[in-house]
Enzyme design. Structure first.
Site, PDB file in Angstrom:
ATOM      1  N   SER A   1       0.857  -1.249   0.033  1.00 16.65           N
ATOM      2  CA  SER A   1       0.059   0.138  -0.013  1.00 16.65           C
ATOM      3  C   SER A   1       0.874   1.310   0.054  1.00 16.65           C
ATOM      4  CB  SER A   1      -0.841  -0.092   1.286  1.00 16.65           C
ATOM      5  OG  SER A   1      -1.942  -1.070   1.257  1.00 16.65           O
TER       6      SER A   1
ATOM      7  N   HIS B   1      -7.566  -0.106   6.079  1.00 13.11           N
ATOM      8  CA  HIS B   1      -6.904  -1.699   6.465  1.00 13.11           C
ATOM      9  C   HIS B   1      -7.181  -2.126   7.601  1.00 13.11           C
ATOM     10  CE1 HIS B   1      -6.130  -2.470   2.115  1.00 13.11           C
ATOM     11  NE2 HIS B   1      -5.238  -1.406   2.289  1.00 13.11           N
TER      12      HIS B   1
END
Length: 466
Positions: free
Chosen positions: A302, A396
């Site tokens: 990410s 997340h």
């Protein structure tokens, strides 16, 4: 109870539009927004005419983007919200039913009446628009205008923020999960832009997957896209995924042990804040488990948007006295000062803002350790209302992932250097623990992190004077 009634009756009365609206806009809103029928006749009320909704769409699209549309949205939220007189009266009946200890049926009916009158009047318009052909797409466009107006302060006020932020709800049961063999260029992605058709074909070829959600109300158009790399380990570099050409071979399932979610992108600005990403990740995990049951690890690679901006902000707030700093050790700052030729933070800030620091191998080497620990703290320790300040981290962590690994030069592109000093992060999903991790984070704001991240956080706390 008696003292409430004067207030209740004072709150009632005809609803009027705020002064200042154009006559055409006033007339449109009066015609387009169906009145909320009395509770007793709610089941018998005739459905609003479809022509009214179509008229609203035509009028809205004819307005110029910006202030004219912002004016209509503001008046819609402010003048066609909840009817407070009816709400107050219904609330009083709930209290009355409780105080008189009436039978449960009477109390439940009073509560149902209160819930009914808490519906804003404009909700009927949105429901009407959602039933039109092309209506859901229009609501997405309208919501994008609203979010842009809120960001620019063109649309403001508590009525708009509280009542108009969510104009539509996508029922997950109506979402179609599809796997892409070859997809339209417009539905590529925003996180790591696709350069050309060859690049796109590489990202959906061997050892790659691309999934998207579509919706029956907006057929033929992806709403959110998820790119997956199938690898033998947890990737630490995005360039290895999006730029290196995989060998021209047939995919060998025995070489696949890990699924890397490296990009998730909304295709519609108006869907920001709608939890499509969470549902898509969960659906894709199930699909991959069926297709490739040997996969042992699910992880992201990410970006860390905002880290460089946060770091430069910290440097700006530091004392400008020569030889003083609160982010680096004395030996680190001495080396940095010698390399930049500046005992203050000004040159370092400029180098970070322009990406020039990576051109100096020695400066990049000196910054390696301090930037790693600062990034760990940014993801783990910097908070907004108790949750992770970084939006990607918050997403997340809410899904139950573990803050797993920070990768130095995980994204060496100019975009990656500018946004996060080139660093990327893995959020790892341990499927048997995601539910408990998510509950822990949402309830008590605790972040699950690996030993690597916690060690970097400890270094930050030891060497920082923040």
């Amino acid at each position: 109870m008696k003292r409430l009634w004067p207030l209740l009756w004072a709150a009632r009365g005809p609803r009027r539009l705020s002064s200042g609206a154009s006559p055409a806009m006033e007339e449109l809103l009066r015609r387009s927004v169906p009145p909320l029928p009395p509770y007793e006749t709610k089941e018998k009320a005739p459905p609003p005419a479809e022509l009214r909704g179509a008229e609203f769409v035509s009028f809205y699209r004819a307005l110029q983007p910006g202030p004219p549309r912002a004016e209509l949205l503001t008046r819609l939220a402010r003048d066609f919200g909840v009817e407070h007189g009816r709400v107050a009266e219904a609330a009083a009946k709930v209290l009355q039913a409780r105080e008189q200890r009436r039978e449960p049926g009477a109390l439940l009916q009073a509560e149902d009446r209160l819930r009914y009158y808490l519906n804003p009047q404009y909700r009927g318009l949105f429901q009407q628009l959602g039933r039109l052909e092309g209506g859901p797409r229009f609501l997405v466009e309208l919501r994008a205008d609203l979010m842009e107006g809120l960001a620019s302060k063109a649309v403001d006020g508590p009525h708009v923020k509280v009542r108009c932020v969510l104009l539509l709800k996508f029922k997950t049961g109506l979402l179609n999960n599809e796997y892409v063999i070859f997809m339209a260029k417009k539905a590529s992605e925003a996180v790591h832009p696709v350069r050309n058709w060859l690049d796109m074909k590489r990202r959906v070829g061997a050892y790659r997957r691309c999934y998207f959600f579509s919706h029956c109300a907006i057929p033929g158009e992806p709403l959110i896209v998820l790119h997956v790399a199938l690898t033998s380990d947890i990737s630490s570099s995005i360039q290895a995924i999006v730029k290196e050409v995989p060998p021209p071979e047939t995919e060998d399932p025995e070489k696949i042990t890990t699924a890397i979610f490296y990009s998730i992108s909304l295709t519609q600005q108006g869907l920001q804040g709608v939890e499509l990403g969470t549902h898509l990740i969960k659906r894709v995990v199930k699909e991959l488990q069926k297709e490739l049951p040997q996969i042992e690890a699910f992880s992201t690679l990410s970006p860390i948007p905002g880290f460089t901006k946060w770091l430069v902000g910290l440097l700006s707030s530091q004392t400008k006295e020569q030889g003083r700093n609160e982010l680096f050790t004395e030996s680190e700052w001495q080396e940095i000062s010698e390399l930049t030729g500046d005992p203050t933070c000004n040159t370092l800030k400029k180098l970070l803002n322009t990406n020039e620091w990576v051109r100096s191998e020695k400066l990049a080497q000196v910054l390696h350790s301090p930037l790693m620990r600062l990034c760990a703290w940014y993801l783990y320790g910097e908070k907004h209302r108790g949750y992770a300040l970084n939006p990607v981290a918050n997403f997340h962590l809410q899904n139950g992932s573990v803050l797993w690994r920070i990768n130095w030069m995980g994204d060496s592109s100019p975009r990656g250097i500018g946004a996060s000093c080139g660093m990327m992060v893995n959020y790892r999903y341990f499927l048997e623990e995601t539910a408990s991790n998510s509950a822990l984070y949402l309830a008590s704001k605790q972040v699950r992190a690996s030993e690597q991240v916690l060690a970097l956080v400890a270094q930050f706390q030891q060497n920082s004077k923040l």
